[in-house]
Design a protein around this motif. Structure first.
Motif, PDB file in Angstrom:
ATOM      1  N   THR A 174       0.812  -1.219   0.000  1.00 31.28           N
ATOM      2  CA  THR A 174       0.000   0.000   0.000  1.00 31.28           C
ATOM      3  C   THR A 174       0.838   1.259   0.000  1.00 31.28           C
ATOM      4  O   THR A 174       0.373   2.324  -0.398  1.00 31.28           O
ATOM      5  N   GLY A 175       2.067   1.168   0.491  1.00 29.79           N
ATOM      6  CA  GLY A 175       2.914   2.346   0.567  1.00 29.79           C
ATOM      7  C   GLY A 175       2.542   3.251   1.721  1.00 29.79           C
ATOM      8  O   GLY A 175       3.250   4.199   2.028  1.00 29.79           O
ATOM      9  N   GLY A 176       1.414   3.008   2.343  1.00 27.51           N
ATOM     10  CA  GLY A 176       1.025   3.794   3.500  1.00 27.51           C
ATOM     11  C   GLY A 176       0.556   5.194   3.190  1.00 27.51           C
ATOM     12  O   GLY A 176       0.371   6.004   4.089  1.00 27.51           O
ATOM     13  N   ARG A 177       0.348   5.504   1.921  1.00 25.58           N
ATOM     14  CA  ARG A 177       0.011   6.895   1.568  1.00 25.58           C
ATOM     15  C   ARG A 177      -1.312   7.323   2.173  1.00 25.58           C
ATOM     16  O   ARG A 177      -1.430   8.411   2.715  1.00 25.58           O
ATOM     17  N   ASP A 178      -2.328   6.494   2.046  1.00 27.51           N
ATOM     18  CA  ASP A 178      -3.653   6.851   2.551  1.00 27.51           C
ATOM     19  C   ASP A 178      -4.032   6.061   3.799  1.00 27.51           C
ATOM     20  O   ASP A 178      -5.066   6.331   4.406  1.00 27.51           O
ATOM     21  N   PHE A 179      -3.212   5.103   4.152  1.00 27.50           N
ATOM     22  CA  PHE A 179      -3.581   4.190   5.217  1.00 27.50           C
ATOM     23  C   PHE A 179      -3.804   4.905   6.547  1.00 27.50           C
ATOM     24  O   PHE A 179      -4.822   4.720   7.214  1.00 27.50           O
ATOM     25  N   TYR A 180      -2.865   5.737   6.961  1.00 29.60           N
ATOM     26  CA  TYR A 180      -2.956   6.345   8.287  1.00 29.60           C
ATOM     27  C   TYR A 180      -4.013   7.435   8.366  1.00 29.60           C
ATOM     28  O   TYR A 180      -4.509   7.743   9.451  1.00 29.60           O
ATOM     29  N   SER A 181      -4.380   7.999   7.241  1.00 27.73           N
ATOM     30  CA  SER A 181      -5.477   8.969   7.277  1.00 27.73           C
ATOM     31  C   SER A 181      -6.788   8.288   7.689  1.00 27.73           C
ATOM     32  O   SER A 181      -7.680   8.920   8.258  1.00 27.73           O
TER      33      SER A 181
END
Length: 220
Positions: A174-181
């Motif tokens: 996922t790369g974490g780009r939108d995950f933590y939002s």
């Protein structure tokens, strides 16, 4: 870690109490629940008896506001980054370079390399997992709630009293780009379901993608 000691009531918070200009030095135990009363104990050796008497008079007359200044003895950002680093190292211990080289770790590394900057990655930290508390430090996969399904490292920060923190790490790729939002719009404290990762063999690293896909196929 100082934050854990404070929250576990093993170390009080240094407090400055001001009532109508009269100042006292005290120690405070941080309440663990909203219903728990605040407990303050005046440090007599650091307080002027005359000001203590004046403060008591103001309190009995209930005519003055009370100001508290607290020194928790730690910096929240630095503490959060330290917990994130511990979780990252546990992910590396479990999955080896298959995790470190995966795009999902990109945002984590960026936060660790820029300790003075607060990024959405830190929203993936829960400082204390509610009871029942798991034993020891381990890696699990949180399958519910589905919008924030992820790897979760459970970190045992204190044995007695039990204090386990949780750090969420994005699914592979996922790369974490939108995950933590997503964490900022979901309730960490709500109902969760975690499934332990396949037991570790110290001599072998687990396959990151394979582990995620296996558990996802059984629980999602």
């Amino acid at each position: 870690m100082q934050r854990v000691l404070v929250e576990a009531h093993k170390r009080p918070v240094k407090t400055r109490i001001e009532v109508g200009g009269a100042v006292q030095r005290a120690e405070m135990l941080v309440p663990t629940t909203d219903e728990e009363a605040i407990h303050l104990e005046v440090i007599e050796k650091q307080s002027d008896p005359r000001q203590a008497a004046e403060a008591q008079r103001h309190l009995s007359e209930a005519q003055k506001s009370i100001n508290l200044q607290m020194n928790f003895g730690y910096k929240p950002l630095r503490s959060a980054v330290a917990v994130l680093r511990a979780g990252y190292l546990k992910m590396f211990q479990t999955f080896g370079y298959s995790y470190v080289l995966d795009p999902s770790a990109t945002g984590i590394r960026a936060q660790l390399e820029n300790e003075a900057e607060k990024t959405p990655v830190l929203s993936g930290i829960m400082w204390k997992v509610p009871d029942p508390v798991p034993i020891g430090t381990s890696v699990a996969i949180m399958t519910k709630p589905v919008p924030i399904a992820s790897f979760v490292v459970l970190l045992e920060l204190s044995k007695q009293p039990a204090h386990v923190a949780a750090v969420a790490f994005p699914p592979p790729g996922t790369g974490g780009r939108d995950f933590y939002s997503k964490f900022q719009s979901n309730d960490w404290a709500g109902p969760k379901k975690m499934t332990p990762v396949i037991p570790e063999d110290p001599a072998l690293f687990l396959p990151l993608v394979g582990c995620w896909e296996e558990i996802r196929s059984r629980h999602f």
